[in-house]
Design an enzyme around this catalytic site. Structure first.
Site, PDB file in Angstrom:
ATOM      1  N   ASN A  40       0.842  -1.197   0.000  1.00 47.67           N
ATOM      2  CA  ASN A  40       0.000   0.000   0.000  1.00 47.67           C
ATOM      3  C   ASN A  40       0.880   1.251   0.000  1.00 47.67           C
ATOM      4  OD1 ASN A  40       0.589  -0.891   2.653  1.00 47.67           O
ATOM      5  ND2 ASN A  40      -1.154   0.172   3.531  1.00 47.67           N
ATOM      6  N   GLU A  42       0.248   5.198   0.745  1.00 47.41           N
ATOM      7  CA  GLU A  42      -0.698   6.225   1.208  1.00 47.41           C
ATOM      8  C   GLU A  42      -0.264   7.610   0.756  1.00 47.41           C
ATOM      9  OE1 GLU A  42      -1.245   5.479   5.411  1.00 47.41           O
ATOM     10  OE2 GLU A  42      -2.403   3.659   4.979  1.00 47.41           O
ATOM     11  N   ASN A  43      -1.133   8.576   1.050  1.00 51.73           N
ATOM     12  CA  ASN A  43      -0.891   9.945   0.588  1.00 51.73           C
ATOM     13  C   ASN A  43      -1.445  10.915   1.613  1.00 51.73           C
ATOM     14  OD1 ASN A  43      -1.576  12.502  -1.133  1.00 51.73           O
ATOM     15  ND2 ASN A  43      -0.251  11.263  -2.403  1.00 51.73           N
ATOM     16  N   ALA A  44      -0.789  12.076   1.739  1.00 49.98           N
ATOM     17  CA  ALA A  44      -1.245  13.101   2.678  1.00 49.98           C
ATOM     18  C   ALA A  44      -2.677  13.521   2.359  1.00 49.98           C
ATOM     19  CB  ALA A  44      -0.312  14.310   2.624  1.00 49.98           C
ATOM     20  N   TYR A  46      -5.588  11.901   1.912  1.00 49.03           N
ATOM     21  CA  TYR A  46      -5.911  10.501   2.234  1.00 49.03           C
ATOM     22  C   TYR A  46      -6.578   9.673   1.130  1.00 49.03           C
ATOM     23  CZ  TYR A  46      -4.912  11.851   7.137  1.00 49.03           C
ATOM     24  OH  TYR A  46      -4.335  12.291   8.283  1.00 49.03           O
ATOM     25  N   CYS A  51      -4.115   0.821  -2.359  1.00 51.16           N
ATOM     26  CA  CYS A  51      -3.995  -0.471  -1.666  1.00 51.16           C
ATOM     27  C   CYS A  51      -2.894  -1.331  -2.288  1.00 51.16           C
ATOM     28  CB  CYS A  51      -5.306  -1.236  -1.743  1.00 51.16           C
ATOM     29  SG  CYS A  51      -6.607  -0.578  -0.685  1.00 51.16           S
ATOM     30  N   GLU A  53      -3.083  -4.366  -3.239  1.00 54.49           N
ATOM     31  CA  GLU A  53      -3.571  -5.151  -4.381  1.00 54.49           C
ATOM     32  C   GLU A  53      -3.497  -4.324  -5.667  1.00 54.49           C
ATOM     33  OE1 GLU A  53      -4.944  -4.700  -1.455  1.00 54.49           O
ATOM     34  OE2 GLU A  53      -6.221  -6.367  -0.837  1.00 54.49           O
ATOM     35  N   CYS A  84     -10.386  -4.832   0.370  1.00 52.92           N
ATOM     36  CA  CYS A  84     -11.506  -3.889   0.470  1.00 52.92           C
ATOM     37  C   CYS A  84     -12.420  -4.059  -0.748  1.00 52.92           C
ATOM     38  CB  CYS A  84     -10.984  -2.454   0.549  1.00 52.92           C
ATOM     39  SG  CYS A  84     -10.401  -1.785  -1.025  1.00 52.92           S
ATOM     40  N   CYS A  87     -10.919  -3.108  -4.107  1.00 51.64           N
ATOM     41  CA  CYS A  87      -9.905  -4.051  -4.614  1.00 51.64           C
ATOM     42  C   CYS A  87     -10.539  -5.351  -5.087  1.00 51.64           C
ATOM     43  CB  CYS A  87      -8.823  -4.299  -3.563  1.00 51.64           C
ATOM     44  SG  CYS A  87      -7.668  -2.912  -3.490  1.00 51.64           S
TER      45      CYS A  87
HETATM   46  N1  THU Z   1      -5.246  -1.828   2.610  1.00 49.09           N
HETATM   47  C1  THU Z   1      -4.660  -2.563   1.623  1.00 49.09           C
HETATM   48  O1  THU Z   1      -3.618  -2.161   1.078  1.00 49.09           O
HETATM   49  N2  THU Z   1      -5.239  -3.712   1.263  1.00 49.09           N
HETATM   50  C2  THU Z   1      -6.310  -4.280   1.882  1.00 49.09           C
HETATM   51  O2  THU Z   1      -6.704  -5.383   1.500  1.00 49.09           O
HETATM   52  C3  THU Z   1      -6.978  -3.572   2.984  1.00 49.09           C
HETATM   53  C4  THU Z   1      -6.478  -2.203   3.255  1.00 49.09           C
HETATM   54  C5  THU Z   1      -4.579  -0.585   3.027  1.00 49.09           C
HETATM   55  C6  THU Z   1      -5.241   0.698   2.659  1.00 49.09           C
HETATM   56  C7  THU Z   1      -4.656   1.635   3.692  1.00 49.09           C
HETATM   57  O3  THU Z   1      -3.390   2.099   3.232  1.00 49.09           O
HETATM   58  C8  THU Z   1      -4.439   0.767   4.902  1.00 49.09           C
HETATM   59  O4  THU Z   1      -4.472  -0.571   4.442  1.00 49.09           O
HETATM   60  C9  THU Z   1      -5.483   0.961   5.984  1.00 49.09           C
HETATM   61  O5  THU Z   1      -6.759   0.874   5.461  1.00 49.09           O
END
Ligand code: THU
Length: 131
Positions: A40, A42-44, A46, A51, A53, A84, A87
Site C-alpha cells: 500500500n 498512502e498519501n497526505a 488521504y 492499496c 492489491e 476492500c 480491490c
Molecule cells: N489496505 C490494503 O492495502 N489492502 C487491503 O486489503 C486492505 C487495506 C490498506 C489501505 C490503507 O493504506 C491501509 O491498508 C489501511 O486501510
C-alpha cells in the site's frame, strides 16, 4: 504458496503507510506462473492512497500479463485482512470467481477463499457485452 508469502512480506516491509500505520503486502500469480508483489502507498491527501492489491495489479499489467491465477494478501492485526470492496472489483477485472485468494498474517496463511465468495454477482468485463 511459500514464495508468494515471502514476496508479499517483502513488499509489506516497503509499505508507505504513515497515516494508518497499517502495512499490507500482496502477491499475484499471473497465468504464466510469474509473481508480482505490491504494497500500500498512502498519501497526505488521504483518498489518494493506494492499496497493496492495486499496486500488485499495476506491476502485473506493466509486466505484460492480464490474467490472475492466484491472489495473496498479507496484513497485520488480529482480524483477517481481506481485500476492500474496491480491490475486490479491481481483482475481478483480471481474475475469475474461482480464483483462490489467500488471506495471510505475518505468521502465514489464515484463510483461503475464492474471489467469487468475496464478490458474488460481480460486474466484470463480460457484463459490458451487448447482445
Ligand atoms: N489496505 C490494503 O492495502 N489492502 C487491503 O486489503 C486492505 C487495506 C490498506 C489501505 C490503507 O493504506 C491501509 O491498508 C489501511 O486501510
Amino acid at each position: 504458496m511459500d514464495e508468494m508469502i515471502e514476496m508479499a512480506r517483502q513488499a509489506r516491509e516497503r509499505a508507505y503507510a504513515p497515516y494508518s500505520n497499517f502495512a499490507v503486502g500482496a502477491c499475484l500469480r499471473g497465468a504464466s506462473g510469474r509473481l508480482y508483489g505490491g504494497c500500500n502507498v498512502e498519501n497526505a491527501a488521504y483518498p489518494q492512497g493506494q492499496c497493496a492489491e492495486a499496486t500488485a495489479i499495476g506491476n502485473m499489467v506493466s509486466g505484460g500479463e492480464r490474467e490472475i491465477a492466484e491472489i495473496l494478501v498479507l496484513g497485520g492485526g488480529e482480524q483477517l485482512c481481506a481485500p476492500c470492496g474496491g480491490c475486490r472489483q479491481r481483482l475481478a477485472e483480471f481474475a475469475g470467481p474461482d480464483t483462490p485468494l489467500h488471506i495471510c498474517g505475518p505468521e502465514g496463511l489464515r484463510k483461503t477463499v475464492t474471489l467469487g465468495e468475496l464478490l458474488p454477482y460481480a460486474f466484470g468485463p463480460n457484463s459490458l457485452e451487448q447482445p
